[in-house]
Design a protein around this motif. Sequence first.
Motif, short mmCIF file in Angstrom:
data_model
loop_
_atom_site.label_atom_id
_atom_site.label_comp_id
_atom_site.label_asym_id
_atom_site.label_seq_id
_atom_site.Cartn_x
_atom_site.Cartn_y
_atom_site.Cartn_z
N VAL A 199 81.45 85.68 -81.42
CA VAL A 199 82.35 84.54 -81.59
C VAL A 199 81.86 83.35 -80.76
O VAL A 199 81.89 82.20 -81.21
CB VAL A 199 83.79 84.92 -81.20
CG1 VAL A 199 84.70 83.69 -81.20
CG2 VAL A 199 84.33 85.97 -82.15
N THR A 200 81.40 83.63 -79.54
CA THR A 200 80.91 82.56 -78.68
C THR A 200 79.68 81.88 -79.27
O THR A 200 79.57 80.64 -79.27
CB THR A 200 80.57 83.11 -77.28
OG1 THR A 200 81.73 83.74 -76.73
CG2 THR A 200 80.11 81.99 -76.35
N VAL A 201 78.77 82.68 -79.81
CA VAL A 201 77.56 82.12 -80.43
C VAL A 201 77.94 81.27 -81.65
O VAL A 201 77.40 80.18 -81.86
CB VAL A 201 76.58 83.24 -80.83
CG1 VAL A 201 75.46 82.70 -81.71
CG2 VAL A 201 76.00 83.90 -79.59
N LEU A 202 78.87 81.77 -82.46
CA LEU A 202 79.33 81.00 -83.62
C LEU A 202 79.85 79.62 -83.20
O LEU A 202 79.48 78.59 -83.78
CB LEU A 202 80.43 81.76 -84.35
CG LEU A 202 80.00 82.89 -85.29
CD1 LEU A 202 81.21 83.71 -85.72
CD2 LEU A 202 79.30 82.32 -86.52
N ALA A 203 80.70 79.61 -82.18
CA ALA A 203 81.28 78.35 -81.71
C ALA A 203 80.21 77.42 -81.17
O ALA A 203 80.21 76.21 -81.46
CB ALA A 203 82.33 78.63 -80.63
N ALA A 204 79.28 77.95 -80.39
CA ALA A 204 78.23 77.13 -79.79
C ALA A 204 77.30 76.55 -80.85
O ALA A 204 76.91 75.37 -80.78
CB ALA A 204 77.44 77.95 -78.78
N VAL A 205 76.95 77.36 -81.85
CA VAL A 205 76.06 76.88 -82.91
C VAL A 205 76.72 75.76 -83.71
O VAL A 205 76.08 74.74 -84.02
CB VAL A 205 75.65 78.04 -83.84
CG1 VAL A 205 74.97 77.52 -85.10
CG2 VAL A 205 74.72 79.00 -83.11
N VAL A 206 77.98 75.94 -84.05
CA VAL A 206 78.69 74.89 -84.80
C VAL A 206 78.79 73.61 -83.97
O VAL A 206 78.57 72.50 -84.48
CB VAL A 206 80.09 75.38 -85.21
CG1 VAL A 206 80.91 74.23 -85.80
CG2 VAL A 206 79.99 76.52 -86.21
N ALA A 207 79.10 73.76 -82.68
CA ALA A 207 79.19 72.59 -81.80
C ALA A 207 77.85 71.86 -81.71
O ALA A 207 77.80 70.62 -81.73
CB ALA A 207 79.65 73.02 -80.40
N ALA A 208 76.76 72.61 -81.64
CA ALA A 208 75.44 71.99 -81.58
C ALA A 208 75.07 71.36 -82.92
O ALA A 208 74.45 70.29 -82.97
CB ALA A 208 74.40 73.04 -81.17
N ALA A 209 75.45 72.02 -84.03
CA ALA A 209 75.07 71.54 -85.35
C ALA A 209 75.68 70.18 -85.68
O ALA A 209 75.08 69.40 -86.41
CB ALA A 209 75.49 72.57 -86.41
N VAL A 210 76.87 69.90 -85.14
CA VAL A 210 77.50 68.60 -85.44
C VAL A 210 77.06 67.52 -84.46
O VAL A 210 77.56 66.40 -84.51
CB VAL A 210 79.04 68.72 -85.43
CG1 VAL A 210 79.50 69.66 -86.52
CG2 VAL A 210 79.57 69.18 -84.07
N GLY A 211 76.13 67.85 -83.57
CA GLY A 211 75.53 66.83 -82.71
C GLY A 211 76.20 66.59 -81.38
O GLY A 211 75.96 65.56 -80.74
N HIS A 212 77.04 67.51 -80.92
CA HIS A 212 77.64 67.34 -79.60
C HIS A 212 76.56 67.39 -78.52
O HIS A 212 75.58 68.12 -78.67
CB HIS A 212 78.67 68.45 -79.33
CG HIS A 212 79.93 68.33 -80.12
ND1 HIS A 212 80.52 67.12 -80.42
CD2 HIS A 212 80.74 69.28 -80.68
CE1 HIS A 212 81.62 67.31 -81.12
NE2 HIS A 212 81.78 68.61 -81.29
N PRO A 213 76.75 66.64 -77.44
CA PRO A 213 75.78 66.72 -76.33
C PRO A 213 75.75 68.11 -75.71
O PRO A 213 76.71 68.89 -75.86
CB PRO A 213 76.30 65.68 -75.34
CG PRO A 213 77.74 65.48 -75.69
CD PRO A 213 77.84 65.69 -77.16
N VAL A 214 74.66 68.41 -75.02
CA VAL A 214 74.46 69.75 -74.47
C VAL A 214 75.62 70.16 -73.56
O VAL A 214 76.10 71.30 -73.63
CB VAL A 214 73.13 69.82 -73.69
CG1 VAL A 214 73.00 71.17 -72.99
CG2 VAL A 214 71.96 69.62 -74.64
N GLU A 227 72.76 79.44 -91.23
CA GLU A 227 73.13 78.47 -92.26
C GLU A 227 73.94 77.32 -91.67
O GLU A 227 73.71 76.15 -91.98
CB GLU A 227 73.94 79.15 -93.36
CG GLU A 227 73.16 80.11 -94.22
CD GLU A 227 73.95 80.58 -95.41
OE1 GLU A 227 74.31 79.73 -96.25
OE2 GLU A 227 74.22 81.78 -95.53
N LEU A 228 74.90 77.66 -90.82
CA LEU A 228 75.73 76.62 -90.20
C LEU A 228 74.90 75.75 -89.26
O LEU A 228 75.17 74.56 -89.11
CB LEU A 228 76.89 77.27 -89.42
CG LEU A 228 77.95 77.98 -90.28
CD1 LEU A 228 78.93 78.72 -89.39
CD2 LEU A 228 78.68 76.99 -91.17
N GLY A 229 73.90 76.36 -88.66
CA GLY A 229 73.05 75.60 -87.75
C GLY A 229 72.30 74.48 -88.43
O GLY A 229 71.97 73.46 -87.79
#
Length: 288
Positions: free
Chosen positions: A25-40, A278-280
Amino acid sequence: MSRPAPLTTARLLVASSHPGPTVTVTVLAAVVAAAVGHPVWLVVLVALAVVAGQLSIGLANDWIDADRDRAVGRSDKPVARGLVPVATVRTAAFATAAVAVVLSAFLGPVAAVAHVVLVAAGWAYDAGLKRTAWSVVPFVVAFGLLPVVAVAAGGGAWPAWWAVATGAVFGVAIHCTNVLPDLLDDAATGVRGFPHRLGLRGAGTLAFGALVVAAVLVLGGQLLGDAPARGVGAVLAVVGTVVVVVLAAVGVRLVFAGRPTRALFRLVIASSLVLVVELGVAGARLVA
């Protein structure tokens, strides 16, 4: 029972937190957050908030179910084996929940509320909904809100509808496959949730059917709309969907063979990793 050393206690608490689903679940959330361009820094904050919330849900589950797990001889549960006191697990559950709430406050109002509701849904399941026909609802709510937490963090926009729908449907698959191996143990201790009422074949078919629906939603979200994927992104979307469909077919075959093992849940986890890829590459298409 003697008190274990601090390092040993930490390891036992991690083992009691359902580490596999927590990491997924944590990886899913982090990947989605990164995919939409949020800063590190914001991606890291999302990951920390989500992992704290998931740890609290897993720990609460083992604390609340300690007597039941002990009664059916769950050797994979440190609490049931008497390796760590129930009080220690209970304290850790409340502590990690508090950390999750505090960290959520820094995500912005929409993401913060979404994450608190997500964690509350998990606790509601642990506290009693798991024994009712409504046991699937916390999973639908929690996984449906996960894209909201990741995309809306930092005051960002809402996620695309298909991302929310994918999460909600995926929650059905997670719930059903996680429960199937425990049907007999649950029956012996009075747990009769949504999958139990459907039975092995009914719940298994629904779970892997939901998995296929989730894959199709992700595929449609990438290939349709105002900014459809092209080139490598489109190829990955199609290949990913095919892989998930194949994994789902394997799962249905195992279900109808009468083998409700942990392999069913692992197939869903493997499928989630495919969806993560895919989401990435979905990028801006994740944003409404």
